[in-house]
Design a protein around this motif. Structure first.
Motif, mmCIF file in Angstrom:
data_model
loop_
_atom_site.group_PDB
_atom_site.id
_atom_site.type_symbol
_atom_site.label_atom_id
_atom_site.label_comp_id
_atom_site.label_asym_id
_atom_site.label_seq_id
_atom_site.Cartn_x
_atom_site.Cartn_y
_atom_site.Cartn_z
ATOM 1 N N HIS A 151 0.836 -1.202 0.000
ATOM 2 C CA HIS A 151 0.000 0.000 0.000
ATOM 3 C C HIS A 151 0.871 1.252 0.000
ATOM 4 O O HIS A 151 0.668 2.174 -0.796
ATOM 5 C CB HIS A 151 -0.916 -0.010 1.225
ATOM 6 C CG HIS A 151 -1.071 1.304 1.922
ATOM 7 N ND1 HIS A 151 -1.858 2.320 1.422
ATOM 8 C CD2 HIS A 151 -0.511 1.772 3.067
ATOM 9 C CE1 HIS A 151 -1.782 3.369 2.246
ATOM 10 N NE2 HIS A 151 -0.986 3.061 3.246
ATOM 11 N N THR A 155 1.077 4.088 -3.097
ATOM 12 C CA THR A 155 0.640 5.463 -2.853
ATOM 13 C C THR A 155 1.795 6.441 -3.008
ATOM 14 O O THR A 155 1.633 7.509 -3.604
ATOM 15 C CB THR A 155 -0.005 5.617 -1.466
ATOM 16 O OG1 THR A 155 0.916 5.203 -0.449
ATOM 17 C CG2 THR A 155 -1.278 4.801 -1.360
ATOM 18 N N PRO A 172 -0.679 -6.083 -1.796
ATOM 19 C CA PRO A 172 -0.924 -4.767 -1.190
ATOM 20 C C PRO A 172 -2.349 -4.618 -0.666
ATOM 21 O O PRO A 172 -3.276 -5.251 -1.172
ATOM 22 C CB PRO A 172 -0.692 -3.809 -2.365
ATOM 23 C CG PRO A 172 -1.083 -4.608 -3.579
ATOM 24 C CD PRO A 172 -0.611 -6.013 -3.273
ATOM 25 N N ILE A 173 -2.521 -3.777 0.350
ATOM 26 C CA ILE A 173 -3.856 -3.348 0.756
ATOM 27 C C ILE A 173 -4.321 -2.371 -0.313
ATOM 28 O O ILE A 173 -3.852 -1.243 -0.384
ATOM 29 C CB ILE A 173 -3.837 -2.671 2.136
ATOM 30 C CG1 ILE A 173 -3.207 -3.585 3.180
ATOM 31 C CG2 ILE A 173 -5.258 -2.288 2.552
ATOM 32 C CD1 ILE A 173 -3.019 -2.924 4.536
ATOM 33 N N SER A 174 -5.225 -2.801 -1.169
ATOM 34 C CA SER A 174 -5.547 -2.026 -2.367
ATOM 35 C C SER A 174 -6.431 -0.821 -2.084
ATOM 36 O O SER A 174 -6.291 0.216 -2.732
ATOM 37 C CB SER A 174 -6.231 -2.927 -3.405
ATOM 38 O OG SER A 174 -5.327 -3.911 -3.871
ATOM 39 N N GLN A 175 -7.349 -0.949 -1.132
ATOM 40 C CA GLN A 175 -8.251 0.164 -0.819
ATOM 41 C C GLN A 175 -8.368 0.276 0.713
ATOM 42 O O GLN A 175 -9.378 -0.121 1.306
ATOM 43 C CB GLN A 175 -9.627 -0.058 -1.458
ATOM 44 C CG GLN A 175 -10.500 1.180 -1.482
ATOM 45 C CD GLN A 175 -11.802 0.921 -2.228
ATOM 46 O OE1 GLN A 175 -12.732 0.359 -1.662
ATOM 47 N NE2 GLN A 175 -11.862 1.324 -3.483
ATOM 48 N N PRO A 176 -7.360 0.843 1.359
ATOM 49 C CA PRO A 176 -7.348 0.875 2.828
ATOM 50 C C PRO A 176 -8.468 1.693 3.446
ATOM 51 O O PRO A 176 -8.805 1.493 4.614
ATOM 52 C CB PRO A 176 -5.975 1.475 3.152
ATOM 53 C CG PRO A 176 -5.542 2.166 1.912
ATOM 54 C CD PRO A 176 -6.127 1.385 0.777
ATOM 55 N N SER A 182 -7.675 -1.500 8.178
ATOM 56 C CA SER A 182 -6.983 -0.225 7.973
ATOM 57 C C SER A 182 -7.855 0.998 8.239
ATOM 58 O O SER A 182 -7.332 2.059 8.609
ATOM 59 C CB SER A 182 -6.411 -0.147 6.547
ATOM 60 O OG SER A 182 -7.360 -0.549 5.584
ATOM 61 N N ASP A 201 -4.901 6.205 -0.243
ATOM 62 C CA ASP A 201 -5.671 5.089 -0.803
ATOM 63 C C ASP A 201 -5.346 4.997 -2.290
ATOM 64 O O ASP A 201 -5.633 5.919 -3.052
ATOM 65 C CB ASP A 201 -7.165 5.338 -0.592
ATOM 66 C CG ASP A 201 -8.017 4.156 -1.023
ATOM 67 O OD1 ASP A 201 -7.902 3.730 -2.194
ATOM 68 O OD2 ASP A 201 -8.809 3.661 -0.206
ATOM 69 N N SER A 202 -4.738 3.895 -2.709
ATOM 70 C CA SER A 202 -4.288 3.757 -4.101
ATOM 71 C C SER A 202 -5.420 3.952 -5.097
ATOM 72 O O SER A 202 -5.270 4.672 -6.091
ATOM 73 C CB SER A 202 -3.646 2.378 -4.312
ATOM 74 O OG SER A 202 -2.515 2.217 -3.493
#
Length: 279
Positions: A151, A155, A172-176, A182, A201-202
């Motif tokens: 993440h 970002t 990765p945590i794609s949408q924290p 998160s 947030d990516s």
């Protein structure tokens, strides 16, 4: 800057340093692998960001990156994941927040704003420090990481395309901003106004116009955090809408551990080398 350890590996040197950080207002520790090629010329630099509960030590011990880094002539820096120590606010019983869980952001809420400035530390302070002490080509930098570190890598890459020529991630945590493990951390660090979370947030950064030339992601199909926390399909949709070339590999049977990360580590380093060394 204090040298804590140094050991020869694959012709190069694996070292660990500690220094006083102005960004985090506490001592910080990082690991750096310097390939043998640095004796002859400045070498490209690849940043590796670790995940929840980790420090620099996890990837140093289990990441198996040195052979590939040495072969490609790339230095690899592994920062800590958060500020630590006496006087640094923490929730010792919460593995998803505080020590080991800095989320690579700059906190704005008290009592965390003084110390939890990992974005500034990774983006500004630590690059300035290492550029003064090592023969690094700061014009050729890439960034990658695992889980929370994935993440952070994406970002930081999206917001600093002039800095990072290559970006990749493991699980990765794609949408924290919507993931259960998160969201609470973002609220404590950044406050209840979710508009402030978009910068970390990516998928939302991409929706807001930030871009990468391309992106490599590996994800294990047997990862226990896949459905609730990671959700790479959200990143896939965001990249497709923005015409960002995404190379997403779903690795059958692999979990979230460093057994997964180390299996594909050399492939990621080779991918970065194509953009940092041979480009």
């Amino acid at each position: 800057m204090e040298l804590l350890s140094s050991s020869k590996a694959f012709g190069g040197s694996q070292r660990v340093y500690r220094h006083d950080s102005a960004a985090c207002a506490c001592p910080m520790t990082f690991a750096i692998f310097l390939p043998q090629q640095i004796e002859d010329r400045p070498v490209p630099l690849l940043w590796y960001l670790s995940g929840l509960t980790c420090s620099h030590q996890n990837v140093v011990d289990k990441g198996e990156y040195r052979a590939a880094a040495a072969a490609n002539g790339i230095a690899i820096i592994c920062p800590d994941t958060s500020p630590r120590g006496e006087g640094v606010p923490d929730e010792p019983d919460n593995w998803q927040f505080g020590s080991g869980a800095g989320f690579y952001l700059d906190a704005t809420q008290e009592p965390y704003a003084k110390n939890y400035r990992m974005e500034s530390y990774i983006r500004d302070e630590l690059p300035d420090l290492v550029s003064q002490h090592f023969s690094l080509d700061m014009g050729r930098q890439g960034i990658f990481g695992h889980s929370m570190g994935g993440h952070g890598a994406i970002t930081l890459g999206l917001k600093n395309p002039q800095r990072y020529s290559s970006v990749s991630a493991f699980a990765p945590i794609s949408q924290p901003s919507t993931a259960g493990w998160s969201r609470p951390a973002l609220e404590k660090y950044l406050g209840s106004d979710e508009a402030a979370w978009r910068a970390y947030d990516s998928t939302l950064l991409i929706a807001d116009g930030h871009r990468l030339p391309d992106l490599l992601v590996d994800q294990g199909s047997a990862d226990g955090f896949l459905q609730e926390g990671l959700r790479p399909w959200l990143l896939e949709v965001a990249c497709a809408a923005a015409d960002i070339p995404l190379e997403l590999h779903m690795r059958d049977g692999y979990d979230h551990s460093y057994n997964f990360v180390s299996t594909f580590m050399a492939q990621h380093i080779a991918w970065h080398a194509q953009r940092l060394v041979t480009a």
